[in-house]
Enzyme design. Structure first.
Site, PDB file in Angstrom:
ATOM      1  N   SER A   1       0.849  -1.191   0.000  1.00  0.00           N
ATOM      2  CA  SER A   1       0.000   0.000   0.000  1.00  0.00           C
ATOM      3  C   SER A   1       0.885   1.242   0.000  1.00  0.00           C
ATOM      4  CB  SER A   1      -0.893   0.028   1.241  1.00  0.00           C
ATOM      5  OG  SER A   1      -1.555   1.275   1.356  1.00  0.00           O
TER       6      SER A   1
ATOM      7  N   TYR B   1      -2.057  -0.252  10.101  1.00  0.00           N
ATOM      8  CA  TYR B   1      -2.129  -0.815   8.757  1.00  0.00           C
ATOM      9  C   TYR B   1      -0.892  -0.417   7.949  1.00  0.00           C
ATOM     10  CZ  TYR B   1      -3.846  -1.255   3.910  1.00  0.00           C
ATOM     11  OH  TYR B   1      -3.996  -1.548   2.570  1.00  0.00           O
TER      12      TYR B   1
END
Length: 248
Positions: free
Chosen positions: A143, A157
């Protein structure tokens, strides 16, 4: 010629589903892992088969090593696996780290990093010539958050995805002589359900102005990058993570 057989985790929604359809168009047969949504899994399977590929879906919680083993055992029943897209993940929560429940922090790391490690381990044991495989490609889906940190939103995250980037670098060197390329893709803001599922359905519109290209990405744009990395056109690429994030 034998058709490529690719395993995609989180393969029936969002980026995973778009990747399944793109790889089906490229001539891959597919084994699609999913966690819970049977209706979405069946819809994706039918779409892949309409595109001319064979597809099976396997349900399981990849934070359980036994479920990872079942996924790859099922894949082996359908041929020799030549590629793995390590895609399953979720933010699960939006908010500052100090206000994120401890169990959510743990589940986020377990899904986005620990499970990714389990899948990468199984991929090597399936693909590597040292384990009887024919070689192949492992794509880790990271990501853009891994380098931005996502303050105030989901630091846990971002930290887990930074671990995925380290996994790509280290594992690529570890298995290069066993016929396996390990590469990564780091999507930015993409139009999937990931933010809605985390309780923030309006996040894409809220942050779109931060993206230099002025819009969120589409799942198919990430799928195109994954397909290229899996192709012979990227035969000299390993250990790298390709950022597909609209300039951010």
């Amino acid at each position: 010629m034998e058709r490529p057989l690719t395993v995609i985790t989180g393969g029936t929604r969002g980026i995973g589903a778009a990747t399944a359809l793109r790889l089906a168009a490229d001539g891959h047969d597919l084994v699609l892992g999913h966690a819970s949504n049977d209706a979405a899994a069946e819809e994706c399977r039918l779409a892949v088969e309409e595109a001319g590929a064979h597809a099976v879906v396997v349900r399981g919680d990849l934070t359980d090593p036994a479920a990872v083993d079942r996924l790859f055992s099922e894949a082996a029943r359908h041929g020799r696996v030549t590629g793995v897209v390590n895609n399953a993940g979720a933010t699960l929560h939006v908010g500052p780290l100090a206000e994120t429940p401890v169990d959510v922090v743990a589940r986020t790391v377990e899904l986005n990093l620990t499970a990714a490690l389990y899948v990468a381990r199984a991929a090597v044991r399936t693909l590597a010539t040292t384990y009887g495989g024919a070689g192949g490609v492992l794509v880790n889906v990271s990501s853009g958050a891994a380098t931005l940190g996502s303050p105030g939103e989901y630091v846990q995250y971002a930290a887990a995805k930074a671990g995925v980037d380290a996994l790509t670098v280290g594992l690529a060197q570890e298995v290069a002589d066993a016929g396996v390329r390990v590469v990564g893709v780091a999507p930015g803001m993409v139009r999937t359900r990931i933010h809605e599922d985390a309780g923030d359905p309006g996040r894409l519109e809220r942050v779109a102005a931060r993206i230099p290209l002025g819009r969120p990405g589409e799942p198919g744009e990430i799928a195109d990058a994954i397909a290229w990395l899996m192709s012979d056109a990227a035969s000299y690429v390993t250990g790298s993570t390709l950022r597909v994030a609209g300039g951010r």
